[in-house]
Scaffold this active site. Sequence first.
Site, mmCIF file in Angstrom:
data_model
loop_
_atom_site.group_PDB
_atom_site.id
_atom_site.type_symbol
_atom_site.label_atom_id
_atom_site.label_comp_id
_atom_site.label_asym_id
_atom_site.label_seq_id
_atom_site.Cartn_x
_atom_site.Cartn_y
_atom_site.Cartn_z
ATOM 1 N N GLY A 46 5.713 -16.719 -0.303
ATOM 2 C CA GLY A 46 5.160 -15.591 -0.623
ATOM 3 C C GLY A 46 4.414 -14.697 0.159
ATOM 4 O O GLY A 46 3.892 -13.380 0.079
ATOM 5 N N PHE A 49 -8.809 -14.708 -12.968
ATOM 6 C CA PHE A 49 -8.303 -15.907 -11.878
ATOM 7 C C PHE A 49 -7.734 -15.157 -10.723
ATOM 8 O O PHE A 49 -6.651 -14.300 -11.249
ATOM 9 C CB PHE A 49 -7.338 -16.947 -12.667
ATOM 10 C CG PHE A 49 -8.169 -17.772 -13.584
ATOM 11 C CD1 PHE A 49 -9.441 -18.316 -13.103
ATOM 12 C CD2 PHE A 49 -7.454 -18.102 -14.619
ATOM 13 C CE1 PHE A 49 -10.221 -19.130 -14.185
ATOM 14 C CE2 PHE A 49 -8.540 -18.727 -15.820
ATOM 15 C CZ PHE A 49 -9.493 -19.362 -15.323
ATOM 16 N N LYS A 51 -2.100 -8.513 -12.689
ATOM 17 C CA LYS A 51 -2.820 -7.052 -12.343
ATOM 18 C C LYS A 51 -2.041 -5.975 -12.799
ATOM 19 O O LYS A 51 -2.653 -5.125 -13.198
ATOM 20 C CB LYS A 51 -3.238 -7.306 -10.815
ATOM 21 C CG LYS A 51 -4.300 -8.449 -10.614
ATOM 22 C CD LYS A 51 -5.582 -8.087 -10.827
ATOM 23 C CE LYS A 51 -6.628 -9.307 -10.990
ATOM 24 N NZ LYS A 51 -7.893 -8.958 -11.063
ATOM 25 N N TYR A 103 -18.064 -13.797 -6.951
ATOM 26 C CA TYR A 103 -18.157 -13.362 -5.430
ATOM 27 C C TYR A 103 -18.203 -11.759 -5.240
ATOM 28 O O TYR A 103 -19.220 -11.281 -4.993
ATOM 29 C CB TYR A 103 -17.063 -13.919 -4.322
ATOM 30 C CG TYR A 103 -16.897 -13.353 -3.142
ATOM 31 C CD1 TYR A 103 -18.024 -13.294 -2.380
ATOM 32 C CD2 TYR A 103 -15.504 -12.945 -2.758
ATOM 33 C CE1 TYR A 103 -17.860 -12.701 -0.955
ATOM 34 C CE2 TYR A 103 -15.502 -12.178 -1.316
ATOM 35 C CZ TYR A 103 -16.566 -12.320 -0.670
ATOM 36 O OH TYR A 103 -16.379 -11.736 0.606
ATOM 37 N N TYR A 133 0.289 -13.936 -10.589
ATOM 38 C CA TYR A 133 -1.198 -13.413 -10.348
ATOM 39 C C TYR A 133 -1.096 -11.737 -10.098
ATOM 40 O O TYR A 133 -1.566 -10.941 -11.009
ATOM 41 C CB TYR A 133 -1.824 -13.893 -9.147
ATOM 42 C CG TYR A 133 -2.973 -12.841 -8.829
ATOM 43 C CD1 TYR A 133 -4.440 -12.910 -9.550
ATOM 44 C CD2 TYR A 133 -3.022 -12.150 -7.474
ATOM 45 C CE1 TYR A 133 -5.309 -12.172 -9.197
ATOM 46 C CE2 TYR A 133 -4.207 -11.520 -7.300
ATOM 47 C CZ TYR A 133 -5.266 -11.256 -7.917
ATOM 48 O OH TYR A 133 -6.157 -10.504 -7.470
ATOM 49 N N ASN A 182 -6.013 -16.157 -19.567
ATOM 50 C CA ASN A 182 -7.139 -15.616 -18.963
ATOM 51 C C ASN A 182 -7.223 -14.104 -18.734
ATOM 52 O O ASN A 182 -7.759 -13.201 -19.205
ATOM 53 C CB ASN A 182 -7.927 -16.265 -18.153
ATOM 54 C CG ASN A 182 -9.091 -15.751 -17.564
ATOM 55 O OD1 ASN A 182 -10.163 -16.203 -18.183
ATOM 56 N ND2 ASN A 182 -9.192 -15.172 -16.465
ATOM 57 N N SER A 237 -5.344 -5.525 -7.327
ATOM 58 C CA SER A 237 -5.139 -5.955 -6.327
ATOM 59 C C SER A 237 -3.868 -5.348 -5.433
ATOM 60 O O SER A 237 -2.980 -4.825 -6.098
ATOM 61 C CB SER A 237 -4.905 -7.389 -6.609
ATOM 62 O OG SER A 237 -4.320 -8.209 -5.332
ATOM 63 N N ARG A 256 -3.590 -8.933 8.296
ATOM 64 C CA ARG A 256 -3.884 -8.630 7.105
ATOM 65 C C ARG A 256 -4.966 -7.486 7.229
ATOM 66 O O ARG A 256 -5.718 -7.447 8.245
ATOM 67 C CB ARG A 256 -4.565 -9.800 6.185
ATOM 68 C CG ARG A 256 -3.604 -10.904 5.706
ATOM 69 C CD ARG A 256 -2.755 -10.223 4.448
ATOM 70 N NE ARG A 256 -1.917 -11.178 3.989
ATOM 71 C CZ ARG A 256 -0.534 -11.624 4.806
ATOM 72 N NH1 ARG A 256 -0.280 -10.506 5.530
ATOM 73 N NH2 ARG A 256 0.149 -12.206 4.234
ATOM 74 N N LEU A 266 -19.238 -18.538 -15.768
ATOM 75 C CA LEU A 266 -20.044 -19.510 -14.875
ATOM 76 C C LEU A 266 -18.830 -20.441 -14.384
ATOM 77 O O LEU A 266 -19.106 -21.358 -13.853
ATOM 78 C CB LEU A 266 -21.148 -19.754 -15.169
ATOM 79 C CG LEU A 266 -22.345 -18.857 -15.472
ATOM 80 C CD1 LEU A 266 -23.749 -19.810 -15.835
ATOM 81 C CD2 LEU A 266 -22.644 -18.004 -13.990
HETATM 82 C C1 WQD Z 1 -4.785 -14.343 4.589
HETATM 83 C C2 WQD Z 1 -3.793 -14.825 5.784
HETATM 84 C C3 WQD Z 1 -2.295 -16.721 5.097
HETATM 85 C C4 WQD Z 1 -5.439 -19.769 4.402
HETATM 86 C C5 WQD Z 1 -4.856 -12.779 -0.888
HETATM 87 C C6 WQD Z 1 -4.108 -12.715 -2.477
HETATM 88 C C7 WQD Z 1 -4.055 -11.244 -2.822
HETATM 89 C C8 WQD Z 1 -5.340 -10.551 -2.526
HETATM 90 C C9 WQD Z 1 -6.132 -10.954 -1.218
HETATM 91 C C10 WQD Z 1 -6.875 -10.551 -4.500
HETATM 92 C C11 WQD Z 1 -2.381 -15.156 5.154
HETATM 93 C C12 WQD Z 1 -3.578 -17.189 6.087
HETATM 94 C C13 WQD Z 1 -5.048 -18.380 4.679
HETATM 95 C C14 WQD Z 1 -5.217 -20.743 5.326
HETATM 96 C C15 WQD Z 1 -3.963 -19.451 6.699
HETATM 97 N N1 WQD Z 1 -6.494 -11.041 -3.343
HETATM 98 N N2 WQD Z 1 -4.085 -18.276 5.924
HETATM 99 N N3 WQD Z 1 -4.577 -20.732 6.538
HETATM 100 O O1 WQD Z 1 -2.717 -14.258 0.845
HETATM 101 O O2 WQD Z 1 -3.266 -12.380 2.370
HETATM 102 O O3 WQD Z 1 -4.114 -12.347 0.082
HETATM 103 O O4 WQD Z 1 -6.318 -12.263 -1.102
HETATM 104 O O5 WQD Z 1 -6.304 -9.921 -5.062
HETATM 105 O O6 WQD Z 1 -3.553 -11.236 -3.943
HETATM 106 O O7 WQD Z 1 -2.896 -13.349 -2.511
HETATM 107 O O8 WQD Z 1 -5.066 -13.876 1.588
HETATM 108 O O9 WQD Z 1 -7.004 -15.245 2.351
HETATM 109 O O10 WQD Z 1 -4.959 -16.387 1.230
HETATM 110 O O11 WQD Z 1 -4.545 -15.412 3.578
HETATM 111 O O12 WQD Z 1 -3.245 -19.337 7.701
HETATM 112 O O13 WQD Z 1 -5.964 -21.900 5.121
HETATM 113 O O14 WQD Z 1 -4.252 -16.330 6.200
HETATM 114 O O15 WQD Z 1 -1.124 -17.361 5.344
HETATM 115 O O16 WQD Z 1 -1.606 -14.709 6.349
HETATM 116 P P1 WQD Z 1 -3.754 -13.200 1.303
HETATM 117 P P2 WQD Z 1 -5.273 -15.450 2.201
#
Ligand code: WQD
Length: 331
Positions: free
Chosen positions: A290, A82, A151, A11, A147, A98, A123, A227, A33
Amino acid sequence: MNILVIGGAGYIGSHVTREFLDGGQRVTVFDNLSSGLRENLFPDASFVYGDILDYTGLQRVMRQAATSGNGGFDALVHLAAFKAAGESMIMPEKYSVNNISGTVNILNAAVENGVKYVVFSSSAAVFGEPRYLPIDENHPTNPENYYGFTKLEIERFLGWYEKLKGIRFASLRYFNAAGYDVKGRIKGKELKPANLIPIIMEAAAGIRSEVQVFGNDYDTPDGTCIRDYIHVSDLAVAHVKALDYISANGKSLTVNLGSESGTSVFEVIETARTITGKPIPVTIAGRRAGDAARLTASAAYARDVMGWKARYSDLETLIGTSWDIYKEMRA
Ligand code: WQD
């Protein structure tokens, strides 16, 4: 430059590849892939099918470039990890093998083949629970999932390989990557997405019945987590600028990449309803382990050192470019 993009069919990797190609660089994509997609490959980049756990294969692609008359790879971009934080807490072994072993292979092959510059997809997960906001580069690192730990370890490897072997690296700490190529050239949808925006898109497209909101009792204005969503085209530009910086200055760089604006889960869903015209049913589920209530980046350092600033990371563009891709999806 001659650039090897490892994980370039993924992506983020495909957007980064497109940006380097647009800038006139020569690019080879190396990808197994596993989550990358053939439809994310471009005719103007070479493609080598391979796995970072296969040291011989990595050696082969780098040596072939060196003996092909092109002078070998000047730089590599490493996006082959991952990235599901939740899964990493249940299957740390998978992430050790990995993300850690794979990176050691990449770095050793790079050093052996004279690749001087490494751009690494790090990250915001290296920070863990924020002590203050917005998070700048001086914020202490204390990952709360395995994860994020992988990193951070890789950043430390990079620091040692810089000292001991003279590589120069850019470690790019992405906040929440989202959106699709603003010119619509990349259409690969992630398989089994775990992130909020693709999940909302799948619900809007009707291939998922609802979106579960993980908690509406946080200490935020609407109770849902905040976020910092950063458009993948903005991230792609940052890779180009980061490589320019480390090659021009002979100095490594560790930098946060975010939009500097905080958006709640409900705000994302509301905007998606408006843009898609779809109802997007929601249920309130329990908090996800978390999750911090708020995470936002300071991008001041990225602005100062490499003149980078998010251009496409407003919520309308993030969701609009995603919907352009997902609206074609059929249940
Ligand atoms: C965003 C918000 C969820 C799914 C992740 C990785 C982090 C970094 C960025 C790469 C949160 C909420 C989510 C759902 C929901 N990645 N949510 N329902 O956890 O902030 O960060 O991506 O390095 O390391 O952990 O991203 O998109 O999972 O969640 O309510 O079905 O959406 O609780 O508040 P996150 P996310």
